[in-house]
Motif scaffolding. Sequence first.
Motif, PDB file in Angstrom:
ATOM      1  N   ALA A  41      16.287  -7.228  -2.490  1.00  0.00           N
ATOM      2  CA  ALA A  41      15.149  -6.528  -1.886  1.00  0.00           C
ATOM      3  C   ALA A  41      14.824  -5.279  -2.693  1.00  0.00           C
ATOM      4  N   ALA A  42      15.869  -4.542  -3.080  1.00  0.00           N
ATOM      5  CA  ALA A  42      15.654  -3.325  -3.864  1.00  0.00           C
ATOM      6  C   ALA A  42      15.101  -3.683  -5.235  1.00  0.00           C
ATOM      7  N   ALA A  43      15.687  -4.690  -5.870  1.00  0.00           N
ATOM      8  CA  ALA A  43      15.246  -5.048  -7.221  1.00  0.00           C
ATOM      9  C   ALA A  43      13.783  -5.490  -7.212  1.00  0.00           C
ATOM     10  N   ALA A  44      13.397  -6.304  -6.237  1.00  0.00           N
ATOM     11  CA  ALA A  44      12.015  -6.799  -6.198  1.00  0.00           C
ATOM     12  C   ALA A  44      11.045  -5.673  -5.846  1.00  0.00           C
ATOM     13  N   ASP A  99      10.748  -3.522  -8.940  1.00  0.00           N
ATOM     14  CA  ASP A  99       9.997  -4.258  -9.958  1.00  0.00           C
ATOM     15  C   ASP A  99       8.498  -4.249  -9.655  1.00  0.00           C
ATOM     16  N   ALA A 100       8.149  -4.480  -8.388  1.00  0.00           N
ATOM     17  CA  ALA A 100       6.725  -4.476  -8.009  1.00  0.00           C
ATOM     18  C   ALA A 100       6.124  -3.098  -8.276  1.00  0.00           C
ATOM     19  N   PHE A 108       0.518   0.964   2.546  1.00  0.00           N
ATOM     20  CA  PHE A 108       0.669  -0.318   3.251  1.00  0.00           C
ATOM     21  C   PHE A 108       2.155  -0.616   3.475  1.00  0.00           C
ATOM     22  N   THR A 109       2.932  -0.485   2.406  1.00  0.00           N
ATOM     23  CA  THR A 109       4.375  -0.735   2.529  1.00  0.00           C
ATOM     24  C   THR A 109       5.007   0.256   3.493  1.00  0.00           C
ATOM     25  N   GLU A 110       4.611   1.520   3.379  1.00  0.00           N
ATOM     26  CA  GLU A 110       5.138   2.527   4.295  1.00  0.00           C
ATOM     27  C   GLU A 110       4.798   2.168   5.737  1.00  0.00           C
ATOM     28  N   ILE A 120       5.793  -6.711  -0.812  1.00  0.00           N
ATOM     29  CA  ILE A 120       5.896  -6.983  -2.252  1.00  0.00           C
ATOM     30  C   ILE A 120       4.734  -7.865  -2.702  1.00  0.00           C
ATOM     31  N   PHE A 121       4.424  -8.895  -1.930  1.00  0.00           N
ATOM     32  CA  PHE A 121       3.309  -9.767  -2.318  1.00  0.00           C
ATOM     33  C   PHE A 121       1.982  -9.009  -2.263  1.00  0.00           C
TER      34      PHE A 121
END
Length: 423
Positions: free
Chosen positions: A13-16, A19-20, A57-59, A130-131
């Motif tokens: 989860a952290a890596a993706a 990366d995003a 959005f992620t927040e 992420i998406f």
Amino acid sequence: MGETISTFSPETAAAASIDARERTLALVADLRDELLDVPLLQTINPILWEIGHVASFTEFWMLRHLHGFAPIIENADALYDSAKVAHDTRWTLALPSRVQTIDFMHRQLERTLAHWTDDERHQYFTALSIFHEDMHGEALLYTRQTLRYPYPRLETLALPDTVQRVEGDAYVPGGRYWIGARAGDGFVFDNEKWAHEVELGAFSIARRPVTTTEFAAFVEDGGYRRDELWSRAGLAWRRSAGAQHPTYWRRTASGWERRRFDRYVALREREPVVHVNAYEAEAYCVWAQRRLPTEAEWEAAAAGPARRRYPWGDTAWAPDLANLDGRYGDVCDVDAFADVASPFGCTQMLGNVWEWTASAFEPYPGFAPDPYREYSQPWFSTHRALRGGAWSTRARMISNRWRNFYLPHRVDIFTGFRTCAIE
Ligand SMILES: [Fe+2]
């Protein structure tokens, strides 16, 4: 909530997520301040708004929705909520500066990872976030293409070699095919739910997308002057745009060129046509006495009766399987990846160019919106379904089931098409 979980560990989860975010920042890092000031166009967003929106959005989902935290930026929704801030208004906001925006993005990411928990809801909203970021990353590439900005500083591989020509049609027998996502498929968007059977007549579909050479023959044959080749809506678009050839093409003494970001490059004979809209694709089809596949035909041709996740099977993408993830930085020839075919023998179903279909973007039977309610529902019927992903699409997101949707006149997206035989 009825969502299907994905399978992130805290590490993946952290890596993706990192990366995003690194990709998002790399897509804007080289832009001088004056290039952040973009004209008001319906197809793009202000660049600082777009990257701030991604973090917001992620927040919203990962910190505010799941944990009840207050927003890091007090008026975040009034700035960044795409459902509340009308498109044109985004040019009038007092947005944080570049430094402030990037600081906000860092703080959001750090906090999100610090509060990550391995439960079903974190799994779901991690994939969604992420998406969402991946999709905006692709939009930043469209934006740079639209504005004639250079290609960003991303590492790219040399375009793959080709050893054989891919020609002809693949035959898909008639019958009942399953379309859409099943429970157990991992994270799925609401518009992919749920799998349902459709009855298809037998059809023949091109093994590869239409090339620039084929499309140039249509242009040279008066394709943009012969009204009878165009639909009513297509004709209206062509006239209002004054189009005489694909928008980013120009004719030179030595032949056609296309604009790739800030420079013109000669059309390669075997590259797919890209940046054509659905009307241009349909007019070509009338001229060539072919037709666009429906969405269901496209998915059946890509996935086959065994319902493969990817044309090549169920193993994850690698750069030798398809032109995805921005790894090659451009379209590659239609003959590349010739040995990577769908069960019926179609190549390049994923990657290289998005493909227009004949289908309007419509809900599957029993559709219900997921928590991000504005993802699909507002766009049903008015938008056209596209499939397959382009060279610019992140590989982790795309599959044979994945549905994209755009208004049919859009030429800025990395879209081409393949055709079907008319029986
Ligand atoms: Fe968004």
